[in-house]
Design a protein around this motif. Structure first.
Motif, PDB file in Angstrom:
ATOM      1  N   ASN A  24       1.134  -1.022  -0.114  1.00 43.61           N
ATOM      2  CA  ASN A  24      -0.150  -0.093  -0.037  1.00 43.61           C
ATOM      3  C   ASN A  24       0.740   1.483   0.077  1.00 43.61           C
ATOM      4  OD1 ASN A  24      -2.139  -1.525   0.108  1.00 43.61           O
ATOM      5  ND2 ASN A  24      -2.650  -1.245   2.263  1.00 43.61           N
ATOM      6  N   ASP A  25       2.028   1.341   0.917  1.00 42.95           N
ATOM      7  CA  ASP A  25       2.813   2.418   0.743  1.00 42.95           C
ATOM      8  C   ASP A  25       3.514   2.549  -0.503  1.00 42.95           C
ATOM      9  OD1 ASP A  25       1.969   2.763   3.337  1.00 42.95           O
ATOM     10  OD2 ASP A  25       3.916   1.832   4.163  1.00 42.95           O
ATOM     11  N   PHE A  26       3.872   1.569  -0.919  1.00 40.21           N
ATOM     12  CA  PHE A  26       4.460   1.344  -2.459  1.00 40.21           C
ATOM     13  C   PHE A  26       3.813   2.249  -3.603  1.00 40.21           C
ATOM     14  CE2 PHE A  26       5.442  -0.719  -6.423  1.00 40.21           C
ATOM     15  CZ  PHE A  26       6.604  -0.497  -6.749  1.00 40.21           C
ATOM     16  N   ILE A  27       2.590   1.595  -3.801  1.00 39.86           N
ATOM     17  CA  ILE A  27       1.665   2.382  -4.747  1.00 39.86           C
ATOM     18  C   ILE A  27       1.140   3.588  -4.475  1.00 39.86           C
ATOM     19  CG2 ILE A  27       1.307  -0.008  -5.691  1.00 39.86           C
ATOM     20  CD1 ILE A  27      -1.311   0.119  -4.514  1.00 39.86           C
ATOM     21  N   SER A  28       1.213   3.988  -3.265  1.00 41.65           N
ATOM     22  CA  SER A  28       0.645   5.344  -3.001  1.00 41.65           C
ATOM     23  C   SER A  28       1.755   6.229  -3.445  1.00 41.65           C
ATOM     24  CB  SER A  28       0.551   5.485  -1.530  1.00 41.65           C
ATOM     25  OG  SER A  28       1.721   5.606  -0.533  1.00 41.65           O
ATOM     26  N   GLN A  29       3.126   6.119  -3.856  1.00 41.44           N
ATOM     27  CA  GLN A  29       4.120   7.041  -4.329  1.00 41.44           C
ATOM     28  C   GLN A  29       3.947   7.285  -5.790  1.00 41.44           C
ATOM     29  OE1 GLN A  29       7.739   4.973  -2.919  1.00 41.44           O
ATOM     30  NE2 GLN A  29       7.021   4.728  -0.774  1.00 41.44           N
ATOM     31  N   THR A  30       4.845   8.149  -6.092  1.00 42.07           N
ATOM     32  CA  THR A  30       4.958   8.646  -7.574  1.00 42.07           C
ATOM     33  C   THR A  30       5.783   7.697  -8.430  1.00 42.07           C
ATOM     34  OG1 THR A  30       4.264  10.853  -6.875  1.00 42.07           O
ATOM     35  CG2 THR A  30       5.307  10.191  -9.370  1.00 42.07           C
ATOM     36  N   PRO A  31       5.231   7.018  -9.528  1.00 38.47           N
ATOM     37  CA  PRO A  31       6.509   6.165 -10.287  1.00 38.47           C
ATOM     38  C   PRO A  31       7.468   6.730 -10.451  1.00 38.47           C
ATOM     39  CG  PRO A  31       4.098   6.067 -11.136  1.00 38.47           C
ATOM     40  CD  PRO A  31       4.149   7.038 -10.267  1.00 38.47           C
ATOM     41  N   GLN A  32       8.566   6.121 -10.337  1.00 38.36           N
ATOM     42  CA  GLN A  32      10.109   6.831 -10.672  1.00 38.36           C
ATOM     43  C   GLN A  32      10.520   6.547 -12.227  1.00 38.36           C
ATOM     44  OE1 GLN A  32      12.977   5.655  -7.668  1.00 38.36           O
ATOM     45  NE2 GLN A  32      11.566   4.764  -6.429  1.00 38.36           N
ATOM     46  N   ILE A  33      10.284   5.638 -12.609  1.00 36.83           N
ATOM     47  CA  ILE A  33      10.670   5.624 -14.158  1.00 36.83           C
ATOM     48  C   ILE A  33       9.478   5.622 -15.130  1.00 36.83           C
ATOM     49  CG2 ILE A  33      11.876   4.074 -15.738  1.00 36.83           C
ATOM     50  CD1 ILE A  33      13.825   5.463 -13.488  1.00 36.83           C
ATOM     51  N   SER A  34       8.474   4.477 -14.804  1.00 39.86           N
ATOM     52  CA  SER A  34       7.523   4.206 -15.684  1.00 39.86           C
ATOM     53  C   SER A  34       6.204   5.280 -15.655  1.00 39.86           C
ATOM     54  CB  SER A  34       7.197   2.638 -15.687  1.00 39.86           C
ATOM     55  OG  SER A  34       8.287   1.831 -15.962  1.00 39.86           O
ATOM     56  N   ARG A  35       5.166   5.033 -16.426  1.00 46.53           N
ATOM     57  CA  ARG A  35       3.916   5.584 -16.409  1.00 46.53           C
ATOM     58  C   ARG A  35       3.183   5.357 -15.172  1.00 46.53           C
ATOM     59  NH1 ARG A  35       4.705   5.485 -21.799  1.00 46.53           N
ATOM     60  NH2 ARG A  35       3.770   3.465 -21.992  1.00 46.53           N
ATOM     61  N   CYS A  36       3.491   4.097 -14.721  1.00 44.07           N
ATOM     62  CA  CYS A  36       2.573   3.342 -13.869  1.00 44.07           C
ATOM     63  C   CYS A  36       3.584   2.768 -12.790  1.00 44.07           C
ATOM     64  CB  CYS A  36       1.628   2.293 -14.278  1.00 44.07           C
ATOM     65  SG  CYS A  36       2.381   1.168 -15.282  1.00 44.07           S
ATOM     66  N   GLN A  37       2.870   1.930 -11.750  1.00 39.99           N
ATOM     67  CA  GLN A  37       3.619   0.959 -10.811  1.00 39.99           C
ATOM     68  C   GLN A  37       2.849  -0.357 -10.949  1.00 39.99           C
ATOM     69  OE1 GLN A  37       2.868   3.766  -7.699  1.00 39.99           O
ATOM     70  NE2 GLN A  37       5.125   3.652  -7.039  1.00 39.99           N
ATOM     71  N   VAL A  38       3.508  -1.276 -10.805  1.00 40.19           N
ATOM     72  CA  VAL A  38       2.726  -2.737 -10.730  1.00 40.19           C
ATOM     73  C   VAL A  38       3.137  -3.663  -9.529  1.00 40.19           C
ATOM     74  CG1 VAL A  38       2.395  -5.104 -12.268  1.00 40.19           C
ATOM     75  CG2 VAL A  38       2.996  -2.632 -13.303  1.00 40.19           C
ATOM     76  N   VAL A  39       2.059  -4.300  -9.044  1.00 45.30           N
ATOM     77  CA  VAL A  39       2.586  -5.230  -7.951  1.00 45.30           C
ATOM     78  C   VAL A  39       1.878  -6.556  -8.183  1.00 45.30           C
ATOM     79  CG1 VAL A  39       1.996  -5.643  -5.589  1.00 45.30           C
ATOM     80  CG2 VAL A  39       2.457  -3.346  -6.280  1.00 45.30           C
ATOM     81  N   ILE A  40       2.365  -7.554  -8.221  1.00 47.81           N
ATOM     82  CA  ILE A  40       1.924  -8.953  -8.181  1.00 47.81           C
ATOM     83  C   ILE A  40       1.776  -9.437  -6.745  1.00 47.81           C
ATOM     84  CG2 ILE A  40       2.496 -11.355  -8.850  1.00 47.81           C
ATOM     85  CD1 ILE A  40       3.838 -10.119 -11.482  1.00 47.81           C
ATOM     86  N   ILE A  41       0.613 -10.029  -6.503  1.00 47.96           N
ATOM     87  CA  ILE A  41       0.539 -10.679  -5.093  1.00 47.96           C
ATOM     88  C   ILE A  41       0.054 -12.003  -5.517  1.00 47.96           C
ATOM     89  CG2 ILE A  41      -0.829 -10.854  -3.104  1.00 47.96           C
ATOM     90  CD1 ILE A  41      -1.241  -7.747  -3.431  1.00 47.96           C
ATOM     91  N   ARG A  42       0.972 -12.889  -4.835  1.00 51.01           N
ATOM     92  CA  ARG A  42       0.811 -14.449  -5.275  1.00 51.01           C
ATOM     93  C   ARG A  42       1.045 -15.206  -3.995  1.00 51.01           C
ATOM     94  NH1 ARG A  42       5.886 -16.653  -7.020  1.00 51.01           N
ATOM     95  NH2 ARG A  42       4.792 -18.297  -8.074  1.00 51.01           N
ATOM     96  N   PRO A  43       0.215 -16.418  -3.656  1.00 46.51           N
ATOM     97  CA  PRO A  43      -1.080 -16.525  -3.973  1.00 46.51           C
ATOM     98  C   PRO A  43      -2.134 -15.895  -3.195  1.00 46.51           C
ATOM     99  CG  PRO A  43      -0.085 -18.567  -2.819  1.00 46.51           C
ATOM    100  CD  PRO A  43       0.883 -17.491  -2.868  1.00 46.51           C
ATOM    101  N   VAL A  44      -2.829 -15.128  -3.949  1.00 47.21           N
ATOM    102  CA  VAL A  44      -3.838 -14.270  -3.212  1.00 47.21           C
ATOM    103  C   VAL A  44      -4.479 -14.941  -2.140  1.00 47.21           C
ATOM    104  CG1 VAL A  44      -5.750 -14.319  -4.641  1.00 47.21           C
ATOM    105  CG2 VAL A  44      -5.120 -12.153  -3.356  1.00 47.21           C
ATOM    106  N   GLU A  45      -4.971 -16.311  -2.278  1.00 42.07           N
ATOM    107  CA  GLU A  45      -5.836 -17.159  -1.325  1.00 42.07           C
ATOM    108  C   GLU A  45      -5.269 -17.254   0.170  1.00 42.07           C
ATOM    109  OE1 GLU A  45      -4.091 -20.227  -3.933  1.00 42.07           O
ATOM    110  OE2 GLU A  45      -4.620 -18.478  -4.201  1.00 42.07           O
ATOM    111  N   VAL A  46      -3.733 -17.072   0.353  1.00 48.77           N
ATOM    112  CA  VAL A  46      -3.180 -17.213   1.474  1.00 48.77           C
ATOM    113  C   VAL A  46      -2.973 -15.899   2.291  1.00 48.77           C
ATOM    114  CG1 VAL A  46      -2.056 -19.192   0.576  1.00 48.77           C
ATOM    115  CG2 VAL A  46      -0.621 -17.269   0.692  1.00 48.77           C
ATOM    116  N   MET A  47      -3.650 -14.864   1.828  1.00 47.52           N
ATOM    117  CA  MET A  47      -3.718 -13.632   2.438  1.00 47.52           C
ATOM    118  C   MET A  47      -4.534 -13.881   3.855  1.00 47.52           C
ATOM    119  SD  MET A  47      -3.842 -10.287   0.538  1.00 47.52           S
ATOM    120  CE  MET A  47      -5.508 -10.752  -0.288  1.00 47.52           C
ATOM    121  N   ASN A  48      -4.070 -13.666   5.056  1.00 47.90           N
ATOM    122  CA  ASN A  48      -4.817 -13.896   6.353  1.00 47.90           C
ATOM    123  C   ASN A  48      -5.877 -12.580   6.370  1.00 47.90           C
ATOM    124  OD1 ASN A  48      -3.399 -11.602   7.564  1.00 47.90           O
ATOM    125  ND2 ASN A  48      -2.165 -12.557   8.613  1.00 47.90           N
TER     126      ASN A  48
END
Length: 346
Positions: free
Chosen positions: A110-134
């Motif tokens: 959450n902190d990461f994607i609240s920041q302004t992108p440094q190089i690209s036009r966007c930021q991308v986060v992969i979460i895996r495997p999402v079913e194991v989030m508590n």
């Protein structure tokens, strides 16, 4: 902290999209050009078909400064990606030694994607495997899914869509992926240098999932499973004590043992119902166990239910089993099933 950069994974997707994902890839390109991709995309499908490869490919393409039908491979963004040090990309997954994605990991995302992108036009986060989030981690992600800041994309991967919390599922667009047709899977695996007969067996042992079959071969899983069977045979014959067999099994990943044991019990049930051996996944193991018969189907079904429940708990990250005690319990349940056929030697 269960968050990493692509340093350990970028090599997997510097080439072309996997052959059985070409149509999916073309559709993603078309969607992005006409209406844009959703900020939260959930990739679903069985293990070993290339969900993570596709997610990485999407991420690289979204981050590219000169994208066309793929990432250009030459811009500053692509160079950083190839070096495994792109500042606008992260992966959220369980910490080493854990099976769950915890709240600290999601807070970091959450902190990461609240920041302004440094190089690209966007930021991308992969979460895996999402079913194991508590539960706490899932709740921390909800607000970000509802109101994603700026130009950010979340790519969520899951093998068990039904196990993902409904509140998470409802805030993502689903991209369903399937295993390729048998002919294409075999063609791809043999192109890596695997002999046809070996490739066919590996695919059969891995539900026709090409990447799972490749990993199964490279990891010598067949030899490992043969060792598990040898120990089970010794226990069935009474030629090895419980402690010896349980010690041998406990040296391996519990989830792998449970999956194998469940598959074996399913084949035993099929054999009891006179299903031909060519339709069994572990036909050789069933043959080696043929000097014993199951006492009744109810006990076998009870053991299968126990294995299935345990596997679900392991996959969800909610398991707190004592490995040795669980293995001993399963072996005792197995022993209770067996009677030696008349005329068979021990």
């Amino acid at each position: 902290m269960g968050v990493i950069t692509p340093a350990a994974t970028h090599n997997a997707i510097n080439g072309a999209v996997l052959p059985w994902q070409q149509s999916v890839w073309a559709d993603l390109i078309k969607r992005h050009r006409h209406s844009g991709l959703p900020h939260a995309l959930m990739l679903t499908g069985p293990k070993g078909i290339g969900k993570h490869d596709l997610a990485l490919h999407i991420a690289r393409w979204l981050l590219c400064q000169n994208p066309s039908d793929d990432a250009c491979g030459h811009c500053h963004s692509c160079q950083l990606w190839a070096a495994g040090s792109h500042p606008d990309f992260q992966i959220g997954q369980p910490e080493e030694g854990s099976r769950q994605i915890r709240i600290d990991t999601v807070r970091h995302i959450n902190d990461f994607i609240s920041q302004t992108p440094q190089i690209s036009r966007c930021q991308v986060v992969i979460i895996r495997p999402v079913e194991v989030m508590n539960t706490n981690a899932a709740n921390a992600l909800l607000k970000t899914l509802e109101e994603p800041p700026g130009e950010s994309f979340l790519l969520l991967e899951t093998e068990r869509f039904g196990s993902v919390l409904p509140t998470i599922r409802s805030r993502c667009q689903r991209l369903s992926l399937a295993a390729p047709k048998a002919e294409l899977a075999l063609q791809w695996l043999t192109a890596t240098g695997v002999q046809t007969a070996i490739a066919e067996h590996a695919l059969r042992m891995n539900n026709n999932a090409p990447l799972a079959a490749r990993d199964w071969l490279s990891g010598a899983a067949g030899d490992t499973q043969q060792r598990w069977l040898e120990l089970l045979l010794q226990w069935s014959k009474g030629s090895a004590p419980l402690q010896t067999v349980a010690d041998g099994w406990s040296k391996f990943e519990l989830g792998d043992i449970i999956t194998w044991f469940y598959g074996l019990t399913c084949d035993c049930m099929k054999a009891m119902m006179q299903v031909p051996h060519e339709h069994l996944l572990y036909a050789n193991a069933v043959t080696e166990l043929s000097s014993y018969a199951m006492t009744d189907k109810i006990k076998l079904i009870t053991l299968q239910d126990k294995l299935r429940l345990t596997n679900g708990q392991l996959l969800s990250g909610a398991s707190h089993h004592n490995k040795m005690l669980l293995v001993e319990s399963l072996l005792l349940d197995w022993q209770a099933l067996l009677i030696q056929r008349s005329g068979s030697s021990a």
